[in-house]
Write a protein that holds these residues in place. Structure first.
Motif, PDB file in Angstrom:
ATOM      1  N   LEU A  67     -14.397  19.936  44.068  1.00  0.00           N
ATOM      2  CA  LEU A  67     -15.000  19.762  45.399  1.00  0.00           C
ATOM      3  C   LEU A  67     -16.139  20.739  45.645  1.00  0.00           C
ATOM      4  CD1 LEU A  67     -12.184  19.171  48.048  1.00  0.00           C
ATOM      5  CD2 LEU A  67     -14.188  17.766  47.636  1.00  0.00           C
ATOM      6  N   GLN A  68     -16.418  21.582  44.659  1.00  0.00           N
ATOM      7  CA  GLN A  68     -17.386  22.656  44.871  1.00  0.00           C
ATOM      8  C   GLN A  68     -18.759  22.134  45.308  1.00  0.00           C
ATOM      9  OE1 GLN A  68     -17.553  25.733  41.779  1.00  0.00           O
ATOM     10  NE2 GLN A  68     -19.761  25.645  41.908  1.00  0.00           N
ATOM     11  N   GLY A  69     -19.253  21.107  44.628  1.00  0.00           N
ATOM     12  CA  GLY A  69     -20.574  20.571  44.954  1.00  0.00           C
ATOM     13  C   GLY A  69     -20.605  19.924  46.323  1.00  0.00           C
ATOM     14  N   ILE A  70     -19.521  19.224  46.679  1.00  0.00           N
ATOM     15  CA  ILE A  70     -19.430  18.592  47.997  1.00  0.00           C
ATOM     16  C   ILE A  70     -19.461  19.662  49.100  1.00  0.00           C
ATOM     17  CG2 ILE A  70     -17.962  17.155  49.492  1.00  0.00           C
ATOM     18  CD1 ILE A  70     -18.933  15.591  47.095  1.00  0.00           C
ATOM     19  N   ARG A  71     -18.728  20.754  48.862  1.00  0.00           N
ATOM     20  CA  ARG A  71     -18.710  21.844  49.861  1.00  0.00           C
ATOM     21  C   ARG A  71     -20.108  22.440  50.025  1.00  0.00           C
ATOM     22  NH1 ARG A  71     -14.373  20.873  52.763  1.00  0.00           N
ATOM     23  NH2 ARG A  71     -12.436  20.914  51.576  1.00  0.00           N
ATOM     24  N   GLN A  72     -20.869  22.490  48.919  1.00  0.00           N
ATOM     25  CA  GLN A  72     -22.238  23.021  49.016  1.00  0.00           C
ATOM     26  C   GLN A  72     -23.085  22.156  49.945  1.00  0.00           C
ATOM     27  OE1 GLN A  72     -23.108  23.021  44.771  1.00  0.00           O
ATOM     28  NE2 GLN A  72     -22.840  25.235  44.615  1.00  0.00           N
ATOM     29  N   ALA A  73     -22.901  20.833  49.862  1.00  0.00           N
ATOM     30  CA  ALA A  73     -23.676  19.925  50.728  1.00  0.00           C
ATOM     31  C   ALA A  73     -23.161  19.969  52.162  1.00  0.00           C
ATOM     32  CB  ALA A  73     -23.624  18.504  50.175  1.00  0.00           C
ATOM     33  N   LEU A  74     -21.855  20.107  52.334  1.00  0.00           N
ATOM     34  CA  LEU A  74     -21.299  20.248  53.693  1.00  0.00           C
ATOM     35  C   LEU A  74     -21.801  21.542  54.337  1.00  0.00           C
ATOM     36  CD1 LEU A  74     -17.593  19.103  53.081  1.00  0.00           C
ATOM     37  CD2 LEU A  74     -19.296  17.907  54.483  1.00  0.00           C
ATOM     38  N   ALA A  75     -21.947  22.585  53.514  1.00  0.00           N
ATOM     39  CA  ALA A  75     -22.406  23.872  54.038  1.00  0.00           C
ATOM     40  C   ALA A  75     -23.843  23.788  54.545  1.00  0.00           C
ATOM     41  CB  ALA A  75     -22.292  24.950  52.961  1.00  0.00           C
ATOM     42  N   MET A  76     -24.634  22.859  54.002  1.00  0.00           N
ATOM     43  CA  MET A  76     -26.007  22.674  54.503  1.00  0.00           C
ATOM     44  C   MET A  76     -25.991  22.075  55.903  1.00  0.00           C
ATOM     45  SD  MET A  76     -28.015  21.183  51.142  1.00  0.00           S
ATOM     46  CE  MET A  76     -29.575  20.904  52.017  1.00  0.00           C
ATOM     47  N   GLY A  77     -24.897  21.398  56.282  1.00  0.00           N
ATOM     48  CA  GLY A  77     -24.807  20.855  57.632  1.00  0.00           C
ATOM     49  C   GLY A  77     -24.290  19.442  57.754  1.00  0.00           C
ATOM     50  N   ALA A  78     -23.975  18.776  56.630  1.00  0.00           N
ATOM     51  CA  ALA A  78     -23.418  17.421  56.721  1.00  0.00           C
ATOM     52  C   ALA A  78     -22.087  17.470  57.460  1.00  0.00           C
ATOM     53  CB  ALA A  78     -23.239  16.839  55.318  1.00  0.00           C
ATOM     54  N   ASP A  79     -21.743  16.346  58.122  1.00  0.00           N
ATOM     55  CA  ASP A  79     -20.581  16.349  59.005  1.00  0.00           C
ATOM     56  C   ASP A  79     -19.264  16.080  58.278  1.00  0.00           C
ATOM     57  OD1 ASP A  79     -21.941  16.555  61.695  1.00  0.00           O
ATOM     58  OD2 ASP A  79     -22.990  14.833  60.829  1.00  0.00           O
ATOM     59  N   ALA A  80     -19.293  15.207  57.283  1.00  0.00           N
ATOM     60  CA  ALA A  80     -18.053  14.789  56.625  1.00  0.00           C
ATOM     61  C   ALA A  80     -18.375  14.267  55.235  1.00  0.00           C
ATOM     62  CB  ALA A  80     -17.384  13.683  57.445  1.00  0.00           C
ATOM     63  N   ALA A  81     -17.342  14.065  54.439  1.00  0.00           N
ATOM     64  CA  ALA A  81     -17.560  13.537  53.090  1.00  0.00           C
ATOM     65  C   ALA A  81     -16.508  12.499  52.752  1.00  0.00           C
ATOM     66  CB  ALA A  81     -17.522  14.667  52.061  1.00  0.00           C
ATOM     67  N   VAL A  82     -16.914  11.513  51.966  1.00  0.00           N
ATOM     68  CA  VAL A  82     -15.996  10.520  51.420  1.00  0.00           C
ATOM     69  C   VAL A  82     -16.080  10.651  49.901  1.00  0.00           C
ATOM     70  CG1 VAL A  82     -15.454   8.072  51.185  1.00  0.00           C
ATOM     71  CG2 VAL A  82     -16.332   8.967  53.371  1.00  0.00           C
ATOM     72  N   LEU A  83     -14.948  10.990  49.297  1.00  0.00           N
ATOM     73  CA  LEU A  83     -14.926  11.225  47.859  1.00  0.00           C
ATOM     74  C   LEU A  83     -14.085  10.144  47.205  1.00  0.00           C
ATOM     75  CD1 LEU A  83     -15.648  13.347  45.608  1.00  0.00           C
ATOM     76  CD2 LEU A  83     -13.420  14.357  46.068  1.00  0.00           C
ATOM     77  N   ILE A  84     -14.678   9.450  46.241  1.00  0.00           N
ATOM     78  CA  ILE A  84     -13.904   8.464  45.501  1.00  0.00           C
ATOM     79  C   ILE A  84     -13.483   9.152  44.212  1.00  0.00           C
ATOM     80  CG2 ILE A  84     -13.820   6.164  44.503  1.00  0.00           C
ATOM     81  CD1 ILE A  84     -16.474   6.913  47.064  1.00  0.00           C
ATOM     82  N   ASP A  85     -12.213   9.506  44.162  1.00  0.00           N
ATOM     83  CA  ASP A  85     -11.690  10.350  43.092  1.00  0.00           C
ATOM     84  C   ASP A  85     -10.580   9.572  42.406  1.00  0.00           C
ATOM     85  OD1 ASP A  85     -10.578  12.228  41.476  1.00  0.00           O
ATOM     86  OD2 ASP A  85     -10.226  13.717  43.037  1.00  0.00           O
ATOM     87  N   ASP A  86     -10.875   9.093  41.201  1.00  0.00           N
ATOM     88  CA  ASP A  86      -9.935   8.181  40.556  1.00  0.00           C
ATOM     89  C   ASP A  86     -10.126   8.247  39.039  1.00  0.00           C
ATOM     90  OD1 ASP A  86      -8.433   6.047  39.674  1.00  0.00           O
ATOM     91  OD2 ASP A  86      -9.113   4.692  41.265  1.00  0.00           O
ATOM     92  N   PRO A  87      -9.087   8.648  38.283  1.00  0.00           N
ATOM     93  CA  PRO A  87      -9.240   8.713  36.822  1.00  0.00           C
ATOM     94  C   PRO A  87      -9.627   7.365  36.217  1.00  0.00           C
ATOM     95  CG  PRO A  87      -7.064   9.525  37.513  1.00  0.00           C
ATOM     96  CD  PRO A  87      -7.739   9.015  38.740  1.00  0.00           C
ATOM     97  N   ALA A  88      -9.303   6.273  36.910  1.00  0.00           N
ATOM     98  CA  ALA A  88      -9.645   4.935  36.390  1.00  0.00           C
ATOM     99  C   ALA A  88     -11.155   4.725  36.334  1.00  0.00           C
ATOM    100  CB  ALA A  88      -9.004   3.859  37.251  1.00  0.00           C
ATOM    101  N   LEU A  89     -11.903   5.562  37.048  1.00  0.00           N
ATOM    102  CA  LEU A  89     -13.361   5.398  37.088  1.00  0.00           C
ATOM    103  C   LEU A  89     -14.077   6.260  36.047  1.00  0.00           C
ATOM    104  CD1 LEU A  89     -13.795   5.265  40.948  1.00  0.00           C
ATOM    105  CD2 LEU A  89     -14.124   3.375  39.350  1.00  0.00           C
TER     106      LEU A  89
END
Lengths: 251, 314
Positions: A67-89
């Motif tokens: 989640l490190q990269g997502i947190r970096q973008a949230l820290a810039m000011g984005a409000d929320a995140a949707v992460l599609i996290d699936d070993p099948a992908l």
């Protein structure tokens, strides 16, 4: 305006990535970082959200659990995140990735989608265009400047010999070049990022299967150029440059 | 076998990249071209002269083309073995939309393609250090996006092709973007893609005004001026100067890299140059690993000395 931004977590570009022996997929370390080129997309989204009292939601497909990269973008000011996290992908190609991200955006709702022109690790450079077709929206690509109007967006689109001004009603998708200088996260932003909502979805939640369209058959080292002569400038290196230009018969 | 090639009009003629792809395609099968632009007899003659048997012509006028072009192509290419695109911005826009519309594979960054039973594409990753062979396993047509200069464009004296007009149909929201203004940013000297010598600047130059020094050196060598993505993104020079992954691919006799570190995305656009000369103050800069002559030094000292010496010879 409800703005969806595609972001990708990638292996740190400072260390060249490795491929696994079986499928030749990129081995993704636990500590992936936000792709630098996505920072411009997040920046554009934040500016448009500020101008329109909108919201910014990040969308990322990341089968490694980091989640490190997502947190970096949230820290810039984005409000929320949707992460599609699936070993099948794991190993999903550009088309499957586009289907997954588009399905998540359709489920959550959007007015505008923003993406980089290409990722730093895979750089196929066609995934956002695939999303635009699936979402049935115009693709305002290679934008070096973006302005929001009343129910519309206007961009400056890079062309091979200049730029075009392109206008479209929303909903639309925009790909942005890295020319738009991103903001740095503030300390407050970094602290707030830790408590911002991150929704996790699987491919089954979206009804998408990882269809294989292409297979990597082999990966082989290329005979690389070898370094020639390296000299330290002692005030006369330019003379050696002229000799090399003479050998190449260009002076 | 039938192979389609996408060709976007550039300065009134088919893009140079599309002529490279037609040259390759004619060795693999029958070539049909999807041509985007105003069109002209000269354009058709050029396409035929490179091996196109038929041309399907769409002019979207001021409508941003990717939505309507992909929709029209999807109807036309269903029986084709493969559809070739270049790496131009509109090429990539139409390729991506077409692949999604057809639900087909799209392989990007191709350097070579073969069709021996299946479509396989060779490409390079990690700054050209590894060659990857990708086989398309989805149903045809395979959509292949090829890098510029992967093949040389060569006329074969083919006859004028049969030209079909493709109507511009309303595709709804996907075609709702309009081009309201077009701007050309002029540059002097030879075109980057054709220049025999290229003088290229990176972040190491320090500021936009230092490109005056690049212009002066280029003028003395009859060279074109290029730049890295970093300096284009910083707004020092226009995008038309960009050499690399998302910019131009160049193969001049001599490439002089000034204050360029050698990031992978830059290297892929210039590593085919015959002779590479690099000037950089960082002895560990990756550019030195592929330079024929590497000068560890300050560009602000070495380049002016070089300019003075070349002036003295003139």
């Amino acid at each position: 305006m409800n703005i969806a931004v595609c972001v990708k977590q990638i292996p740190d570009p400072a260390t060249p990535y490795e491929l696994d022996d079986e499928n030749h997929w990129i081995i993704r370390p636990e500590d992936q970082v936000l792709d630098d080129t996505d920072r411009s997309g997040v920046e554009v989204a934040l500016q448009l959200a500020e101008a329109t009292e909108g919201t910014v939601t990040l969308y990322s497909m990341s089968p490694s659990g980091t989640l490190q990269g997502i947190r970096q973008a949230l820290a810039m000011g984005a409000d929320a995140a949707v992460l599609i996290d699936d070993p099948a992908l794991k190993g999903a190609d550009a088309l499957t990735t586009a289907r997954v991200l588009a399905a998540a955006m359709q489920q959550e709702g959007f007015d505008l989608v923003i993406a980089g022109t290409e990722s730093t690790d895979g750089y196929s450079g066609i995934m956002p265009q695939m999303m635009s077709e699936i979402l049935d929206v115009p693709c305002l690509s290679f934008a070096r400047k973006v302005d929001a109007g009343d129910g519309s967006v206007t961009i400056e689109r890079q062309t091979s010999d200049g730029f075009d001004v392109v206008e479209a009603p929303i909903p639309a998708l925009i790909t942005v070049t890295a020319g738009i200088e991103p903001r740095y996260p503030t300390f407050k932003g970094i602290m707030q990022a830790k408590s911002k909502p991150v929704t996790t979805l699987t491919s089954a939640d979206l009804g998408i299967t990882n269809t294989v369209h292409q297979v990597i058959r082999s990966v082989e080292p290329v005979a690389a150029r070898t370094a020639g002569e390296i000299i330290e400038d002692d005030g006369e290196a330019y003379l050696r440059i002229i000799e090399v230009l003479e050998q190449a018969k260009v002076v | 076998m039938s192979i389609w090639v996408f060709s976007e009009e550039t300065n009134g003629l088919p893009s140079g990249g599309s002529l490279e792809l037609i040259t390759k395609a004619r060795t693999l099968g029958e070539v049909a071209v999807f041509y985007l632009g105003a069109g002209s007899d000269a354009a058709w003659a050029t396409l035929g002269d490179h091996g196109a048997g038929s041309v399907h012509h769409l002019d979207t006028g001021d409508v941003l083309p990717s939505g309507p072009a992909a929709a029209a192509m999807a109807e036309l290419v269903s029986d084709a073995t493969a559809v070739f695109f270049g790496m131009g911005n509109t090429d990539r826009d139409v390729a991506g939309r077409l692949a999604a519309r057809l639900g087909r594979a799209a392989v990007s960054n191709g350097l070579d393609v073969s069709m021996d039973g299946t479509v396989t594409v060779a490409s390079e990753i990690l700054g050209g250090t590894l060659e990857v062979i990708t086989e398309v396993t989805a149903e045809s047509p395979a959509i292949v996006v090829m890098r510029p200069k992967a093949f040389a464009a060569e006329p074969n004296g083919g006859a004028a092709p049969v030209v079909y007009a493709v109507p511009l149909v309303d595709v709804g929201r996907a075609g709702a973007a309009t081009v309201t203004e077009r701007h050309v940013e002029e540059s002097e000297g030879p075109a980057l893609g054709e220049a025999n010598v290229i003088v290229s600047g990176g972040r190491g130059l320090g500021s936009a005004d230092k490109f005056a020094m690049m212009d002066e050196l280029a003028g003395l060598l009859g060279a074109a001026v290029g730049g890295t993505r970093a300096v284009v993104d910083a707004g020092w020079v226009p995008y038309s100067y960009q050499v690399g992954q998302t910019g131009k691919t160049v193969k001049p006799s001599v490439y002089i890299a000034c204050g360029i570190s050698g990031a992978m995305q830059h290297v892929v656009g210039m590593k085919g140059s015959s002779t590479i000369i690099a000037i950089n103050k960082d002895p560990d800069a990756p550019i030195f690993a592929l330079s024929d002559l590497g000068v560890v030094g300050d560009v602000h000292k070495v380049v002016p000395q070089l300019i003075d010496a070349l002036k003295a010879r003139a």
